[in-house]
Design an enzyme around this catalytic site. Structure first.
Site, PDB file in Angstrom:
ATOM      1  N   PHE A 136       0.855  -1.196   0.000  1.00  0.00           N
ATOM      2  CA  PHE A 136       0.000   0.000   0.000  1.00  0.00           C
ATOM      3  C   PHE A 136       0.881   1.232   0.000  1.00  0.00           C
ATOM      4  O   PHE A 136       1.793   1.352   0.814  1.00  0.00           O
ATOM      5  CB  PHE A 136      -0.925   0.027   1.221  1.00  0.00           C
ATOM      6  CG  PHE A 136      -1.866   1.197   1.195  1.00  0.00           C
ATOM      7  CD1 PHE A 136      -3.008   1.168   0.407  1.00  0.00           C
ATOM      8  CD2 PHE A 136      -1.604   2.345   1.933  1.00  0.00           C
ATOM      9  CE1 PHE A 136      -3.870   2.264   0.359  1.00  0.00           C
ATOM     10  CE2 PHE A 136      -2.457   3.445   1.892  1.00  0.00           C
ATOM     11  CZ  PHE A 136      -3.594   3.401   1.099  1.00  0.00           C
ATOM     12  N   ASP A 221       9.074   2.627   1.410  1.00  0.00           N
ATOM     13  CA  ASP A 221       7.917   3.371   1.890  1.00  0.00           C
ATOM     14  C   ASP A 221       7.802   3.101   3.391  1.00  0.00           C
ATOM     15  O   ASP A 221       7.325   2.046   3.804  1.00  0.00           O
ATOM     16  CB  ASP A 221       6.661   2.923   1.137  1.00  0.00           C
ATOM     17  CG  ASP A 221       5.406   3.594   1.658  1.00  0.00           C
ATOM     18  OD1 ASP A 221       5.463   4.252   2.722  1.00  0.00           O
ATOM     19  OD2 ASP A 221       4.354   3.455   1.005  1.00  0.00           O
ATOM     20  N   LYS A 250       2.603   9.723   8.167  1.00  0.00           N
ATOM     21  CA  LYS A 250       1.855   9.278   9.348  1.00  0.00           C
ATOM     22  C   LYS A 250       2.411   9.814  10.676  1.00  0.00           C
ATOM     23  O   LYS A 250       2.081  10.909  11.078  1.00  0.00           O
ATOM     24  CB  LYS A 250       1.751   7.743   9.365  1.00  0.00           C
ATOM     25  CG  LYS A 250       0.783   7.227   8.288  1.00  0.00           C
ATOM     26  CD  LYS A 250       0.228   5.848   8.581  1.00  0.00           C
ATOM     27  CE  LYS A 250      -0.983   5.561   7.704  1.00  0.00           C
ATOM     28  NZ  LYS A 250      -0.670   4.862   6.461  1.00  0.00           N
TER      29      LYS A 250
HETATM   30  C1  LIG Z   1      -0.921   5.177   5.051  1.00  0.00           C
HETATM   31  C2  LIG Z   1       0.116   4.809   4.080  1.00  0.00           C
HETATM   32  C3  LIG Z   1       0.333   5.570   2.915  1.00  0.00           C
HETATM   33  C4  LIG Z   1      -0.536   6.732   2.536  1.00  0.00           C
HETATM   34  O1  LIG Z   1      -0.407   7.798   3.400  1.00  0.00           O
HETATM   35  P1  LIG Z   1      -1.477   9.005   3.328  1.00  0.00           P
HETATM   36  O2  LIG Z   1      -0.976   9.985   4.335  1.00  0.00           O
HETATM   37  O3  LIG Z   1      -2.807   8.406   3.684  1.00  0.00           O
HETATM   38  O4  LIG Z   1      -1.466   9.523   1.958  1.00  0.00           O
HETATM   39  C5  LIG Z   1       1.374   5.210   2.092  1.00  0.00           C
HETATM   40  N1  LIG Z   1       2.153   4.158   2.370  1.00  0.00           N
HETATM   41  C6  LIG Z   1       1.982   3.403   3.478  1.00  0.00           C
HETATM   42  C7  LIG Z   1       2.901   2.267   3.750  1.00  0.00           C
HETATM   43  C8  LIG Z   1       0.946   3.689   4.359  1.00  0.00           C
HETATM   44  O5  LIG Z   1       0.746   2.925   5.431  1.00  0.00           O
END
Ligand SMILES: *Cc1c(COP(=O)(O)O)cnc(C)c1O
Length: 402
Positions: A136, A221, A250
């Site tokens: 994700f 990420d 986050k």
């Molecule tokens: C939550 C998340 C995102 C997206 O972040 P947003 O602030 O909602 O755009 C991207 N990568 C990972 C691994 C995430 O957990």
């Protein structure tokens, strides 16, 4: 004006289905709703509230900066952004920082940068981006396409191209996919939304080696895994593998929206003035709060505390499971933990979440088979015990409802 959960259905786009109670106030790992009911918070705003709710140091940073300067745009730089960037480069492999407002935006920047580097250094042929199933990376059209979940990416028409996926932890499949046409590989060093799936250390090392062999950039990420979540400042530090680009969001702002992309000076040099940008990115208010959150989290005692709290969580969850037999395993690292449901409860993570809400515990799911916890990194032991006592009652309610 009186607003309730019912108001949501009247005035909001229905892309969310929030819980029936409406929280109004929080302190530490406790939250109160409109009716005054008190909840223990193991959700942490989806791994965001690293220091719980309304941490005094963050409130102070917000108020101080709120009385000084909120926003300028990137026509000017500002002190909080410069200080935060300096601290982030000192604490990580990175030499350059780009600020955004969210995880998706940080990833969008990382992907655009990787494409730009490949185009300028190697030419048009080198455009393939490899990512992993169940990954994700956010909800912009580029990042959602790179994410490995069709449920999120399909149904919006033609997608950005040259993006391929294989299974996480399957090095042979990855080796078969990567080539000199690969421009970048994007991966979570601990898959979050996809079900709390830890990487096999040999897999991560293998991915790094193959990226080097094919001159592909490795993008970690760390939007969910970063900022102390795993007990390391960033998860890569516990894996002995250094990425070329790292994204973080986050937890970075401790609840204030901010994201960042970190990289080396050499790679960063491809984003010349005008090639990418954001109106709000790096705004003084966000950076002042994030700087303070970073100061508090980037501390040996706080990071060690994450590992100690993980032990307590695991111990108490194992006790619950030995009574009710609902999980196959508790997985994840630090305070990003997932209880994987066994066959008997397959597909029912929502039922556990709803039962937890009834017991005044806020938690999360990661897909239909995993109940996820991502609490504050400084949650007190008594809140862990109280929250898990509530979770035990929730588990009992699901088991006994059969
Ligand atoms: C939550 C998340 C995102 C997206 O972040 P947003 O602030 O909602 O755009 C991207 N990568 C990972 C691994 C995430 O957990």
């Amino acid at each position: 004006m009186n607003v309730t959960r019912a108001t949501f259905d009247e005035v909001m786009v229905p892309n969310y289905n929030p819980a029936s109670m409406v929280p109004v106030r929080g302190v530490g790992s406790r939250v109160w709703d409109q009716d005054g009911a008190e909840y223990v918070d193991f959700a942490g705003g989806i791994a965001v509230n690293v220091l719980g709710h309304c941490h005094p140091a963050l409130v102070e940073a917000l108020q101080d900066q709120g009385n000084k300067l909120w926003h300028l745009s990137n026509v000017y730089t500002n002190e909080p952004a410069l200080r935060l960037a300096k601290k982030m480069t000192e604490a990580t492999f990175a030499e350059r920082v780009y600020f955004a407002n969210s995880g998706a935006e940080a990833n969008e920047a990382a992907l655009k940068l990787a494409r730009r580097v490949a185009l300028e250094k190697y030419g048009e042929e080198k455009s393939q981006i490899i990512a992993f199933n169940k990954g994700f990376h956010g909800r912009t059209f580029f990042t959602v396409t790179v994410g490995g979940q069709a449920a999120y990416s399909d149904g919006f028409g033609p997608k950005p191209g040259a993006i391929d996926h294989c299974d996480y932890n399957d090095l042979a499949a990855f080796e078969a996919l990567i080539s000199d046409k690969t421009c970048a590989v994007m991966m979570e060093p601990l898959q979050g939304e996809g079900g709390i799936i830890s990487p096999d250390p040999a897999f991560v090392k293998g991915v790094r080696e193959l990226c080097d062999k094919h001159n592909a950039l490795l993008i970690f990420d760390e939007v969910q895994s970063g900022v102390g979540r795993t007990g390391h400042l960033y998860a890569y530090m516990g894996l002995d593998v250094t990425p070329d680009i790292l994204t973080t969001a986050k937890a970075l702002g401790g609840g204030f929206p901010i994201g960042a992309m970190l990289t080396t000076a050499d790679i960063a040099s491809h984003l010349k003035p005008g090639t990418h940008g954001s109106t709000y990115g790096g705004n003084p208010l966000a950076c002042a709060v994030a700087e303070r959150a970073f100061d508090v989290v980037n501390d040996a005692a706080v990071l060690r505390g994450v590992t100690d709290k993980e032990k307590l969580f695991r111990e108490l969850l194992d006790e619950i499971n030995s009574k009710y037999n609902v999980f196959t395993e508790v997985r994840g690292k630090g305070l990003l933990l997932g209880c994987a449901l066994n066959e008997e409860y397959a597909g029912r993570s929502r039922d556990f979440l709803n039962a937890a809400t009834n017991e005044k515990l806020m938690c999360l799911v990661a897909g239909v088979n995993v109940v996820r916890f991502a609490p504050s990194l400084i949650i007190p032991e008594q809140d862990i015990r109280e929250g898990l006592a509530r979770f035990e009652r929730a588990v009992a309610a699901v088991v006994n409802a059969k």
